[in-house]
Design a protein around this motif. Structure first.
Motif, short mmCIF file in Angstrom:
data_model
loop_
_atom_site.label_atom_id
_atom_site.label_comp_id
_atom_site.label_asym_id
_atom_site.label_seq_id
_atom_site.Cartn_x
_atom_site.Cartn_y
_atom_site.Cartn_z
N ARG A 72 0.93 -1.15 -0.10
CA ARG A 72 0.14 0.03 -0.02
C ARG A 72 0.91 1.17 -0.11
O ARG A 72 0.73 2.23 -0.65
CB ARG A 72 -1.11 0.16 1.39
CG ARG A 72 -1.88 -0.87 1.26
CD ARG A 72 -3.16 -0.69 0.55
NE ARG A 72 -4.08 -1.90 0.56
CZ ARG A 72 -5.33 -1.86 0.60
NH1 ARG A 72 -5.86 -0.45 0.52
NH2 ARG A 72 -5.95 -3.00 0.73
N LYS A 74 3.81 1.54 -1.31
CA LYS A 74 4.55 1.49 -2.75
C LYS A 74 3.37 2.18 -3.49
O LYS A 74 3.87 2.85 -4.42
CB LYS A 74 5.02 0.24 -3.10
CG LYS A 74 6.22 -0.45 -2.46
CD LYS A 74 7.55 0.55 -3.05
CE LYS A 74 8.55 0.02 -2.53
NZ LYS A 74 9.93 0.99 -2.96
N GLU A 75 2.32 1.69 -3.48
CA GLU A 75 1.27 2.02 -4.26
C GLU A 75 0.99 3.95 -4.19
O GLU A 75 0.92 4.49 -5.26
CB GLU A 75 -0.13 1.56 -3.95
CG GLU A 75 -1.13 1.80 -4.88
CD GLU A 75 -2.40 0.89 -4.50
OE1 GLU A 75 -3.56 1.43 -5.14
OE2 GLU A 75 -2.43 0.16 -3.58
N TYR A 76 0.76 4.39 -2.85
CA TYR A 76 0.86 5.58 -2.56
C TYR A 76 2.02 6.36 -3.13
O TYR A 76 1.83 7.43 -3.58
CB TYR A 76 0.57 5.62 -1.16
CG TYR A 76 0.57 7.16 -0.79
CD1 TYR A 76 -0.52 8.06 -1.09
CD2 TYR A 76 1.56 7.46 -0.03
CE1 TYR A 76 -0.74 9.10 -0.59
CE2 TYR A 76 1.50 9.16 0.38
CZ TYR A 76 0.37 9.81 0.20
OH TYR A 76 0.34 11.16 0.70
N GLN A 77 3.23 5.82 -3.13
CA GLN A 77 4.32 6.59 -3.52
C GLN A 77 4.34 6.70 -4.87
O GLN A 77 4.62 7.80 -5.53
CB GLN A 77 5.62 5.95 -3.30
CG GLN A 77 5.89 6.16 -1.66
CD GLN A 77 7.04 5.28 -1.14
OE1 GLN A 77 7.62 4.65 -1.82
NE2 GLN A 77 7.71 5.48 -0.02
N LEU A 78 3.84 5.74 -5.84
CA LEU A 78 3.69 5.62 -7.13
C LEU A 78 2.76 6.79 -7.57
O LEU A 78 3.02 7.47 -8.57
CB LEU A 78 3.41 4.36 -7.61
CG LEU A 78 4.79 3.47 -7.73
CD1 LEU A 78 3.91 2.15 -8.28
CD2 LEU A 78 5.63 3.70 -8.85
N ARG A 79 1.52 6.74 -6.92
CA ARG A 79 0.56 7.71 -7.13
C ARG A 79 0.89 9.14 -6.90
O ARG A 79 0.51 10.01 -7.62
CB ARG A 79 -0.77 7.39 -6.35
CG ARG A 79 -1.62 6.22 -6.91
CD ARG A 79 -2.79 5.95 -6.26
NE ARG A 79 -3.34 4.79 -6.70
CZ ARG A 79 -4.71 4.45 -6.46
NH1 ARG A 79 -5.44 5.16 -5.45
NH2 ARG A 79 -5.15 3.10 -6.72
N GLU A 80 1.62 9.30 -5.78
CA GLU A 80 2.26 10.47 -5.53
C GLU A 80 3.16 10.99 -6.62
O GLU A 80 3.25 12.42 -7.04
CB GLU A 80 2.80 10.60 -4.17
CG GLU A 80 3.26 11.86 -3.51
CD GLU A 80 3.84 11.70 -2.25
OE1 GLU A 80 4.97 11.37 -1.87
OE2 GLU A 80 3.03 12.10 -1.11
N LYS A 81 3.86 10.31 -7.23
CA LYS A 81 4.77 10.76 -8.28
C LYS A 81 4.18 10.72 -9.48
O LYS A 81 4.49 11.44 -10.56
CB LYS A 81 5.96 9.45 -8.39
CG LYS A 81 6.80 9.51 -7.36
CD LYS A 81 7.91 8.42 -7.70
CE LYS A 81 9.06 8.25 -6.75
NZ LYS A 81 10.06 6.99 -6.96
N GLY A 82 2.98 10.41 -9.47
CA GLY A 82 2.15 10.60 -10.92
C GLY A 82 2.42 9.25 -11.96
O GLY A 82 2.15 9.45 -13.03
N GLY A 83 2.85 8.24 -11.32
CA GLY A 83 3.17 7.23 -12.24
C GLY A 83 2.06 6.45 -13.05
O GLY A 83 1.89 5.73 -13.89
N ALA A 84 0.82 6.43 -11.97
CA ALA A 84 -0.36 5.49 -12.38
C ALA A 84 -1.49 6.23 -12.45
O ALA A 84 -2.17 6.88 -12.41
CB ALA A 84 -0.45 4.40 -11.33
#
Length: 84
Positions: A72, A74-84
């Motif tokens: 969770r 890792k998913e939050y970090q990816l969303r924060e970066k704008g990756g997904a």
């Protein structure tokens, strides 16, 4: 220097108490470790099947929580970066 190392090796070999760390002998350390290991083994031998089931269930619950938290995050970090 050779003379001192020879003296040390003879002393430690003869008595079986070579110095470790802050002056504790290997024999004293081994005795303390052996006692605690036997105490732990004695406690584990007294556990019933129900006790083991509870321990395994608790370990699995903690493991599941840790894995979910990790992914969770890792998913939050990816969303924060704008990756997904």
């Amino acid at each position: 220097m050779t003379r001192m190392s020879t003296l040390y090796s003879r002393l430690s070999y003869g008595s079986g108490t070579g110095l470790i760390g802050l002056g504790a002998s290997a024999r004293a350390y081994a005795q303390a470790t052996k006692d605690s290991v036997w105490l732990l083994a004695d406690k584990m031998a007294g556990l019933t099947l129900s006790d083991w089931a509870i321990i395994v269930g608790m370990a699995c619950t903690i493991g599941t929580f840790a894995i979910n938290w990790y992914y969770r995050r890792k998913e939050y970090q990816l969303r924060e970066k704008g990756g997904a």
